[in-house]
Scaffold this motif. Structure first.
Motif, mmCIF file in Angstrom:
data_model
loop_
_atom_site.group_PDB
_atom_site.id
_atom_site.type_symbol
_atom_site.label_atom_id
_atom_site.label_comp_id
_atom_site.label_asym_id
_atom_site.label_seq_id
_atom_site.Cartn_x
_atom_site.Cartn_y
_atom_site.Cartn_z
ATOM 1 N N ALA A 127 9.808 -4.249 -14.455
ATOM 2 C CA ALA A 127 8.957 -3.128 -14.040
ATOM 3 C C ALA A 127 7.681 -3.626 -13.389
ATOM 4 O O ALA A 127 7.223 -3.082 -12.381
ATOM 5 N N GLN A 128 7.105 -4.692 -13.949
ATOM 6 C CA GLN A 128 5.908 -5.255 -13.352
ATOM 7 C C GLN A 128 6.193 -5.849 -11.983
ATOM 8 O O GLN A 128 5.416 -5.696 -11.049
ATOM 9 N N PHE A 129 7.316 -6.553 -11.882
ATOM 10 C CA PHE A 129 7.655 -7.215 -10.621
ATOM 11 C C PHE A 129 7.912 -6.201 -9.515
ATOM 12 O O PHE A 129 7.515 -6.385 -8.362
ATOM 13 N N LEU A 130 8.549 -5.103 -9.871
ATOM 14 C CA LEU A 130 8.865 -4.070 -8.875
ATOM 15 C C LEU A 130 7.712 -3.098 -8.671
ATOM 16 O O LEU A 130 7.692 -2.374 -7.676
ATOM 17 N N ALA A 183 0.831 -1.206 0.000
ATOM 18 C CA ALA A 183 0.000 0.000 0.000
ATOM 19 C C ALA A 183 0.867 1.259 0.000
ATOM 20 O O ALA A 183 0.577 2.233 -0.707
ATOM 21 N N LEU A 184 1.931 1.242 0.785
ATOM 22 C CA LEU A 184 2.847 2.386 0.818
ATOM 23 C C LEU A 184 3.550 2.566 -0.527
ATOM 24 O O LEU A 184 3.814 3.694 -0.953
ATOM 25 N N MET A 185 3.840 1.457 -1.189
ATOM 26 C CA MET A 185 4.429 1.537 -2.519
ATOM 27 C C MET A 185 3.449 2.189 -3.488
ATOM 28 O O MET A 185 3.837 2.986 -4.349
ATOM 29 N N GLY A 186 2.163 1.874 -3.338
ATOM 30 C CA GLY A 186 1.156 2.505 -4.171
ATOM 31 C C GLY A 186 1.074 4.003 -3.938
ATOM 32 O O GLY A 186 0.925 4.790 -4.879
ATOM 33 N N PHE A 241 2.661 -11.359 -13.067
ATOM 34 C CA PHE A 241 3.059 -10.105 -12.428
ATOM 35 C C PHE A 241 2.232 -8.906 -12.853
ATOM 36 O O PHE A 241 2.447 -7.801 -12.357
ATOM 37 N N SER A 242 1.290 -9.093 -13.772
ATOM 38 C CA SER A 242 0.430 -7.988 -14.177
ATOM 39 C C SER A 242 -0.924 -8.118 -13.503
ATOM 40 O O SER A 242 -1.327 -9.200 -13.073
ATOM 41 N N THR A 245 0.974 -2.499 -7.692
ATOM 42 C CA THR A 245 2.174 -1.681 -7.597
ATOM 43 C C THR A 245 3.449 -2.498 -7.496
ATOM 44 O O THR A 245 4.436 -2.200 -8.138
ATOM 45 N N SER A 246 3.464 -3.546 -6.692
ATOM 46 C CA SER A 246 4.700 -4.297 -6.494
ATOM 47 C C SER A 246 4.403 -5.758 -6.198
ATOM 48 O O SER A 246 3.985 -6.103 -5.091
ATOM 49 N N ALA A 247 4.648 -6.608 -7.190
ATOM 50 C CA ALA A 247 4.501 -8.051 -6.967
ATOM 51 C C ALA A 247 5.508 -8.530 -5.937
ATOM 52 O O ALA A 247 5.243 -9.464 -5.174
#
Length: 332
Positions: free
Chosen positions: A185-188, A33-36, A251-252, A198-200
């Motif tokens: 990019a998807q994984f991170l 959530a913080l990454m979002g 990852f998407s 946002t982050s797998a």
């Protein structure tokens, strides 16, 4: 040896309570959530707060109307429902829509069935599907990431990060067959999408904590991933120009969130390991089918709700025998 037929099985005691489980799940979801919030700015923080607060307030009012202990609204289940709904929404969704969806999740998805432990469907996913069907335009306006820049000597906060609305863009799933997608990019979590996309990596780490604490079982995440990736791998080998690779599928979108936080819902998933393997595999396979052949680019919420409906049937045929029951005696 004394020959007797026990009337009740032994009971195992644990320090885990339903409230402790709920708050543990919330804590493991906070890094994602913080990454979002980092990626999309104050709009995403506003979405999380509105969904969480409305969920708790709605639960309080429902409990009051039903003459139950109103302080049960703080057991963590309403907070988790609001947070999961927020993680499945675009960062710039209108706040009235986020609040309406959160109230719908509690009233229609949970309390109408009798409250915690009684609901057939995952409340957050039920609300998300309702919002997507009723408000498709608002639910498909995805924000362009505007992360804070920490690379220089000074912290650079872009203007878009401070706004409560933003510029919209397509997500990787909206163009799976047309645009190259960066797996890293998807994984991170460096692309567009909902907050839960946002982050797998962070969702995977949170899921690992839940597995370590034995709050969730390995059967659903493993079968979920296999159910999604196996058909994706076969299809991408046969027609790579038409179908995306397994890693892109995994990852998407909300696949990782679904595997560790949504499909593993203790209330709406089967109780036996065999049942959970079938349940998770069906979720993953349905997601791939909806993404590949359906009209919606994302299928996590639809797939989970469909398999939620089949969960009682799976439990009926695959539930283990109760210790001390006659059926267990016949098997032995």
């Amino acid at each position: 040896m004394i020959d007797f037929e026990p009337k009740a099985g032994p009971f195992a005691h644990t320090s885990n309570t339903s409230s402790r489980i709920m708050y543990t799940v919330v804590l493991t979801l906070l890094p994602a959530a913080l990454m979002g919030i980092y990626q999309f700015g104050l709009a995403s923080l506003q979405t999380i707060l509105v969904c969480s607060v409305i969920a708790i307030v709605t639960e309080y009012l429902c409990l009051k109307l039903m003459g139950r202990a109103a302080n049960a609204c703080m057991d963590g289940s309403a907070l988790l429902t609001g947070l999961l709904l927020a993680m499945s929404l675009p960062a710039t969704v209108p706040m009235w829509l986020a609040g309406f969806g959160s109230a719908f999740a509690i009233i229609v998805g949970k309390q109408i069935y009798g409250g915690l432990g009684q609901n057939l469907f995952n409340p957050a996913m039920l609300a998300r599907v309702m919002l997507l069907i009723c408000f498709p335009v608002e639910m498909t306006n995805w924000a362009v990431p505007t992360p804070i820049d920490f690379s220089g000597n000074q912290v650079a906060v872009p203007q878009g990060w401070l706004q409560f609305d933003g510029v919209t863009a397509a997500t990787p799933l909206s163009g799976l067959s047309h645009e190259p997608v960066s797996i890293v990019a998807q994984f991170l979590g460096l692309g567009g999408g909902s907050l839960g996309e946002t982050s797998a990596l962070l969702i995977l780490l949170g899921g690992a904590v839940l597995l370590y604490r034995r709050i969730i079982h390995w059967a659903i995440p493993l079968s979920f991933v296999l159910g999604l990736c196996v058909p994706a791998a076969i299809a991408s080998l046969i027609a790579p120009e038409s179908f995306s690779s397994p890693l892109v599928q995994l990852f998407s979108g909300g696949a990782m969130l679904g595997a560790f936080y949504i499909a593993t819902d203790l209330v709406t998933s089967p109780t036996s390991v065999r049942g959970q393997l079938i349940y998770g595999g069906a979720c993953g396979a349905l997601i791939w089918l909806i993404r590949s052949f359906g009209n919606y680019p994302e299928g996590v919420a639809f797939a989970v709700l469909i398999v939620n409906a089949a969960s009682p049937l799976i439990d009926h045929y695959l539930r283990p025998s109760v210790f001390g029951s006659k059926s267990m005696a016949r098997k032995s």
